[in-house]
Structures are given as structure tokens and as C-alpha cells.
Design a protein around this motif. Structure first.
Motif, short mmCIF file in Angstrom:
data_model
loop_
_atom_site.label_atom_id
_atom_site.label_comp_id
_atom_site.label_asym_id
_atom_site.label_seq_id
_atom_site.Cartn_x
_atom_site.Cartn_y
_atom_site.Cartn_z
N SER A 539 0.84 -1.20 0.00
CA SER A 539 0.00 0.00 0.00
C SER A 539 0.87 1.25 0.00
O SER A 539 1.69 1.45 -0.90
N ASP A 540 0.74 2.12 1.00
CA ASP A 540 1.56 3.31 1.06
C ASP A 540 3.04 2.96 1.11
O ASP A 540 3.88 3.66 0.53
N GLY A 541 3.38 1.85 1.77
CA GLY A 541 4.77 1.41 1.80
C GLY A 541 5.27 1.01 0.43
O GLY A 541 6.43 1.26 0.07
N SER A 542 4.41 0.40 -0.37
CA SER A 542 4.79 0.06 -1.74
C SER A 542 4.99 1.32 -2.57
O SER A 542 5.91 1.40 -3.38
N SER A 543 4.14 2.32 -2.36
CA SER A 543 4.29 3.58 -3.09
C SER A 543 5.64 4.22 -2.76
O SER A 543 6.34 4.72 -3.65
N SER A 544 6.02 4.20 -1.47
CA SER A 544 7.31 4.76 -1.07
C SER A 544 8.46 3.96 -1.67
O SER A 544 9.47 4.53 -2.10
N ALA A 545 8.32 2.64 -1.70
CA ALA A 545 9.37 1.80 -2.26
C ALA A 545 9.56 2.08 -3.75
O ALA A 545 10.69 2.22 -4.23
N ARG A 546 8.47 2.19 -4.49
CA ARG A 546 8.58 2.42 -5.93
C ARG A 546 9.18 3.80 -6.21
O ARG A 546 10.02 3.95 -7.11
N PHE A 547 8.76 4.80 -5.45
CA PHE A 547 9.32 6.14 -5.64
C PHE A 547 10.82 6.14 -5.35
O PHE A 547 11.61 6.77 -6.07
N ALA A 548 11.21 5.40 -4.32
CA ALA A 548 12.63 5.33 -3.98
C ALA A 548 13.44 4.62 -5.06
O ALA A 548 14.56 5.02 -5.37
N LEU A 549 12.88 3.57 -5.64
CA LEU A 549 13.60 2.84 -6.70
C LEU A 549 13.82 3.72 -7.93
O LEU A 549 14.83 3.57 -8.64
N ILE A 550 12.89 4.63 -8.19
CA ILE A 550 13.02 5.51 -9.35
C ILE A 550 13.97 6.67 -9.07
O ILE A 550 14.75 7.07 -9.94
#
Length: 704
Positions: A539-550
Motif C-alpha cells: 500500500s503506502d509502503g509500496s508507493s514509497s518503495a517504488r518512488f525510492a527505486l526511481i
């Protein structure tokens, strides 16, 4: 008027057969006596098999209590639950304990299926997969306990004799019973259901014969059929002896919650004898403003607590028996990482007196006689029941459903504090392997996005923190910083909050700053190897993870549980209503080519450089939202693998799935960050796939 058909369907089975005792199952649900044993490492099965009272997430503040206290305050009843991955089901039982500790726990009824919460998404009913709280209710004479139990896919009212002499079903509703209460005299049971759900389902089925109109009822990621609308709640009253059912009277309706309470945070309040009332309200115009404590006297006078101990974070409150002192519980300290219990006499000059300050998480507290009964847990201690003296703060353990964890070796946990680049407080729990030697740099896993109570697997419980540590990883379990909108002036509505958070992806940038700062602290201390850091999230943690990977090169491997927001998928597979909601928040429509808007957040637009190994383990209900991302990464030759779990929701609730997810996440990060493989022959195929990904990655120019 309620139709004869509805009343008949609810009551029919009460006349069809004599009551039959509940079937016994899961005989080992109560914890066995401890036997002296050497401490051993924790395993994924230990975490999956935790015995739960209430919702398993330690961050679920503001929810109803799972504890039902007897009229005399001497006993408590609750539903005890344990996952069983082998059968992909749950062991559940109604348990009663003596609060004096003079008797051991007793099971009054075994059986039933897990009851999960539904929520409303744009007026449509969606199952989120999170366990619902079932609060047993004692009759006024203390002889009976009523509760909700689910069998064959329908939740009904049951009642059990408090002396253990049997349990029986009370209702036969066509649709789920939502809540219950004993009537004032304790002779009848009042319950709430939504009879219109059956008719709504029939209507959708009939419409399907001519083809459904694709409209705002559709959310294709959930199902290629209209979702059911919310229907009115109706209250009924039933005589549990005869089975006679009628519509509830106005007085009976007042005993039960007529509105949907699932997932909503309940604002704490308390009524005292004589009409005094304590409540909380926002201290400013912003919906993010902290709560303040107010006491309203019977004559209308308002007393506002202005002491430092009243600056927000309230989770529960009670009056003493005389209605003179207010006892309240709140979250406090850095990033609300501690809890405090206070006693305050409104109208007098003295500030609230701290009775107890603790790093433990206290949830579901209820008055039991002159004491408070609460669930309690901390980073290394699973949930158990405690009794707290509201005068002294003295605490004693009342029941521990997970005695086995006293014989399990867990690593050291240290609480870290920091601020991000906009000055918002954040915190994290650093978990080290048992026997860690200072000076040794370890691969580290970041788990998100709340870090409260016993550290299981982060929000959604998919990344087994202590099991990672047992296998040689450092783990940083992070509590997300508050919304970036909280640092902005002029916020007066949720629309303002959304606009401030979305502007130039400000919320994602704020959370990324928090991640970078927390990780940097562990790296600077010589604990984490900066070349071997993994990130996870749901959820929000996945959103943070994806933004960090980019937007960073911090991470060497990643695993996410939900995916993704992309230019096409977000407004296409979410359906018409979801698209309109997102556009109202400021997201561009699918028909508009907006690469500048999406580039900081779209993995598909950045696929050519997204070379961090990525594992996606998704609910079937959410897989359509991931296809644009997965396809783009696969076409770009990136190391990505996706698994889809059937019959799952946003929170994955099936024990067999949770067990498989735990194991695959452990294997994934061991493979990419430690160079290790499980020797289990049954996993050979997975390692062949992953080796192909590794070799293809090495051959890419960026890895030459």
C-alpha cells in the motif's frame, strides 16, 4: 415494515431443529504449559502461528475493543484466533479468563471461519481482508455470552453458556450479521444486518442476463462485474429461546451501531454518571490538527484541558466510578512512539497526573471493576492481556496466549529517531540478528510503514522482521512521517491535504527523505552494508518503495505487495469512479499524454533503468493495476517476477498464502543480498528462474 420473507429467513432455522452444541476443533489453541528448553531461533511458522486477540496489527488505534467484561468485572471473554497454513484456515475459539488469576482460561466454543472487514469505496462494498473485531457481549445476569461466528460464508449471532455447558447458533440470517447487543433487560438479543444485500445481488445477477452496463459500479481490478452497493442497515430483536424475531424498537436500536464502523478510527469519548461527558475535537481548522480534550458539564459549561499532557494523541478515556476523575490514554513522545496513561480532575488547577508511561502498545482497554484490562505488546513481546491499576499504574499480566515466545531467541531491537528534510519527526526500530558482533556490516531490509507493537511483518504482515534477523539481516522497521501537508500553512480541508501532498510529489519526496535519513544513520554506524540494502512495502509502503527505486540508487533488491500507479492503469483498471476521484485530486486522465507529471513516479516510464531485482506478490484483486508496470519491466529485460494469489484482498488473509509469501521474501533477499539458496529440492525451479534473471542482468551494459 420488514417483510415476512426477511423475518422468516432470519428465524427459520431456530424452529427447524433443536440447538446442537458447537463442534470441537483445534484442541491445541490454548497455549500449552511451558517446558524448560534452550532458546531457539525464530521461524516463519512461529510468526504465522501467533495466537491473536483482536486485530493483529499493533498500529490499529481507535478501534473497538475485542474484550468483553462480565457484569461484575471479574471475568473477560474474547475470540482467540490462530492461523493454520496446512489447512489454509483459522483455529478460533470463544475463551473466558478469570481476571483474578485463580482459574485458568476456558474455551466455551470452538470453530468458525475468519470474519474479515468490508469497507466502502465510492459507495460500493469492498472486502479489504483485514480481520474484523468481534467483541463478546455478556448478558446482564452473567449467565450467557453472545458473539458473532461465521460458518459456510455467513456471519451469525451465537450464544454460549458462561459456565461452559454449550454454545448454540441464535440467528439464521441470509446475509452477514454486523453487530449485536443484549437488550436492556438481558432477555433478547438485538442485531444489525443488511437484508437488502441479498436483493442487490439478485438484481445484479438478473441484469447480467442482458449484459451489464459498464458504469461507475465497476472496478475491473476487483472483478469484471458490478460491485454491490451499500444497502441500509436494519436492526432486529430476537428471543434466543423461542427464535421469535421482530423489528427492533427505537430503544433497542440505540444499543447497536447502525452505521458502518469497519476501518474507521473512533474518536475517544466517555460519559459519566450525572451527564458529564468527555470528548475530543480538532484544535484547529485543519483535519490534521491535533485533538484536544474537552469536558462538557451537564449545564453546558466546557472545560478544555490546556496542559502539555493534553496536546493530542488520545486513544481512549474513562471516568472513575464517581464521575470526578477522567482517566485517559494517549500516544506521545517522538513521533508518537510511546504511550501515557493519565488521571485528571476537570475544573481543578492541577494538571493531569501521569500514572504510567511505557514503550508498550496498549490497545482495546476496557474497565474491569476498578482496573483497566488491555492488550499489551512491544517489539519483542507478542500481544498478551494485562491489568493496570488506574491509581498507581501497577501492571500485571492476566493472560499470555503466546508463552512459546519466551523460549525463542530474538535479536536486539533499538529505537531510532530522526527528522526528515522538512522537519517532520520519524522513527524506526533497528533489529539485529541474535549474537550480532559490532563492526560487522550486514545486508539490511527496510520494512514499512508502521512500526508499533510486536514486529511481525510490517503493515500487511508480509515481511517477517524477526525471521529476517534470524537469517543474518539487519532490519529497519520504519514508522512513516506525518503527511507533508502537516508542515504547510493554510490547510483547512482534506482537499487541501491532498493538493499539498500531490504538488510535485511532495508527500513521496518527504517520505523518501525520511527513508534516506534513517538508512543513513544505520550505514554511518557501520551496521548496514550500503551496497546490500533491500526495500519492501504494501500500500503506502509500496508507493514509497517504488518512488525510492526511481529516484535513488540506494537499493539492491526490492519486494512489494501492491502495485502500481501508472499513466494508463490507474484510470483504466480502477474503473470510472476511481478515475474521476483521481482526476479530482489532480492526476491527469488516461487520454492525456503527461510524461512530465508521471516520470518521477512511473516505473513503466523509467523501465529502461529500473534494474533493481523486483519481486511482486499480489492479490488477484489488484493484479490488473500491476500489468503495465510488469510488462514494461519485462520488455526492458529487467529482473522482475510476479506472483498472483487467488481469492485475496488488499490485506492478504489466507494462512497458506501468508506462509508462502514469508518464505519467498526470505529466499528472494537471501539470493540477491547474501548469495544464498535454500537447499529444499522443491525450490529448485525458483532458483533456476532467479539465476536466469541474474545472468541477464550481468549482461546488461550497465553491469558490464
Amino acid at each position: 415494515m420488514v417483510s415476512t420473507r426477511v423475518l422468516g429467513a432470519i428465524a427459520a432455522a431456530n424452529f427447524a431443529a433443536l440447538p446442537a452444541p458447537a463442534l470441537a476443533a483445534c484442541d491445541d489453541l490454548l497455549p500449552p504449559p511451558r517446558a524448560a528448553a534452550a532458546k531457539r531461533p525464530v521461524t516463519p511458522d512461529d510468526l504465522v502461528g501467533l495466537r491473536d486477540i483482536g486485530q493483529p496489527d499493533g498500529a490499529m488505534f481507535g478501534q473497538p475493543s475485542p474484550l468483553g467484561v462480565s457484569p461484575g468485572g471479574t471475568k473477560a471473554a474474547f475470540i482467540l484466533s490462530r492461523a493454520d497454513p496446512k489447512t489454509n484456515s483459522y483455529c478460533r475459539a470463544l475463551v473466558v479468563i478469570d481476571l483474578s488469576g485463580s482459574e485458568g482460561p476456558r474455551i466455551l466454543d470452538r470453530g468458525g471461519e475468519m470474519i474479515t472487514n468490508t469497507t466502502l469505496a465510492r459507495g460500493l462494498v469492498v472486502d479489504v481482508g483485514f480481520p474484523a473485531i468481534v467483541t463478546p457481549a455478556w448478558s446482564s445476569d452473567g449467565r450467557w455470552i453472545a458473539y458473532l461466528r461465521r460458518d459456510h460464508g455467513v456471519t451469525q449471532v451465537w450464544r454460549a453458556r458462561a459456565d461452559g455447558r454449550g454454545a448454540w447458533r441464535v440467528t439464521r440470517s441470509e446475509v452477514d450479521v454486523k453487530t449485536l447487543a443484549w437488550s436492556g433487560e438481558g432477555k433478547r438479543l438485538v442485531f444489525v444486518s443488511q437484508p437488502g444485500q441479498a436483493e442487490a445481488a439478485d438484481k445484479v445477477a438478473r441484469e447480467g442476463r442482458g449484459g451489464w452496463l459498464y458504469d461507475a459500479r465497476f472496478a475491473p481490478n476487483y472483478a469484471m462485474r458490478p460491485l454491490l452497493p451499500d444497502t441500509p442497515r436494519r436492526a432486529f430483536s430476537i428471543d434466543p429461546e423461542s427464535g421469535e424475531v421482530r423489528s427492533a424498537s427505537a430503544a433497542e436500536k440505540a444499543l447497536v451501531a447502525m452505521e458502518d464502523q469497519s476501518g474507521a478510527s473512533i474518536a475517544p469519548q466517555a460519559a459519566a454518571p450525572g451527564g458529564r461527558r468527555a470528548l475530543t475535537e480538532r484544535s484547529g481548522a485543519s483535519p490534521l490538527a491535533p485533538l484536544r480534550l474537552v469536558v462538557e458539564e451537564r449545564g453546558g459549561e466546557r472545560i478544555v484541558c490546556s496542559a502539555k499532557a493534553c496536546d493530542g494523541g488520545f486513544t481512549a478515556m474513562w471516568w472513575d466510578r464517581e464521575g470526578r476523575d477522567l482517566i485517559f490514554l494517549r500516544r506521545e513522545g517522538w513521533a508518537k512512539g510511546r504511550m501515557g496513561l493519565y488521571r485528571w480532575r476537570p475544573g481543578e488547577a492541577a494538571a493531569p497526573r501521569a500514572i504510567l508511561r511505557t514503550g508498550n502498545v496498549l490497545l482495546g482497554c476496557v474497565m474491569a471493576g476498578t482496573s483497566l484490562l488491555c492488550t499489551s505488546e512491544n517489539a519483542t513481546t507478542p500481544r498478551h492481556l494485562v491489568m493496570i491499576d488506574p491509581d498507581t499504574g501497577e501492571t500485571r499480566r492476566a493472560f499470555d496466549p503466546n508463552l512459546q515466545f519466551r523460549d525463542i531467541a530474538l535479536g536486539k531491537v533499538e529505537r531510532l529517531h530522526w527528522k526528515n528534510d522538512v522537519g517532520l519527526e520519524a522513527r524506526g526500530d533497528l533489529v539485529l540478528p541474535p549474537g550480532y558482533r559490532p563492526g560487522v556490516r550486514l545486508p539490511m531490509i527496510v520494512v514499512q510503514y508502521h512500526s508499533d507493537g510486536f514486529l511481525r511483518g510490517g503493515t500487511g504482515d508480509e515481511y517477517p522482521i524477526h525471521a529476517f534477523a534470524a537469517r543474518g539481516f539487519a532490519v529497519l522497521s520504519i514508522e512513516r512521517a506525518p503527511f507533508v501537508a502537516a508542515s504547510r500553512p493554510g490547510i483547512r480541508s482534506w482537499a487541501d491535504v491532498n493538493a499539498a501532498n500531490l504538488e510535485d510529489w511532495a508527500e513521496r519526496r518527504s517520505l523518501l527523505s525520511s527513508l534516506e535519513t534513517g538508512i543513513g544513520m544505520v550505514v554511518d554506524r557501520g551496521i548496514a552494508d550500503p551496497a546490500r540494502i533491500g526495500i519492501t512495502g504494501l500500500s503506502d509502503g509500496s508507493s514509497s518503495a517504488r518512488f525510492a527505486l526511481i529516484n535513488t540508487d540506494l537499493f539492491a533488491a526490492a519486494a512489494i505487495s501492491t502495485c502500481c500507479m501508472e499513466p494508463q492503469s490507474i484510470t483504466t483498471y480502477g474503473g470510472i469512479a476511481y478515475a474521476e476521484t483521481m482526476e479530482a485530486m489532480g492526476f491527469p486522465p488516461a487520454s492525456r499524454d503527461s510524461p512530465d507529471f508521471w516520470r518521477p513516479y512511473s516505473m513503466a516510464l523509467n523501465a529502461s533503468r529500473m534494474d533493481v531485482p523486483l519481486l511482486m506478490q499480489l492479490a488477484d484483486e489488484e493484479t490488473l493495476l500491476a500489468l503495465q508496470t510488469f510488462t514494461a519491466l519485462r520488455e526492458a529485460g529487467q529482473p522482475v517476477e510476479m506472483h498472483v494469489f487467488p481469492g485475496e484482498h488488499h490485506i492478504k488473509w489466507q494462512p497458506a498464502h501468508r506462509r508462502a509469501i514469508y518464505e519467498r521474501n526470505l529466499d528472494w533477499f537471501a539470493f540477491w543480498l547474501q548469495g544464498r539458496r535454500d537447499t529444499d529440492p522443491g525450490k529448485a525451479a525458483q532458483y533456476r528462474r532467479w539465476q536466469v534473471l541474474r545472468e541477464a542482468r550481468r549482461e546488461r551494459p550497465s553491469h558490464s
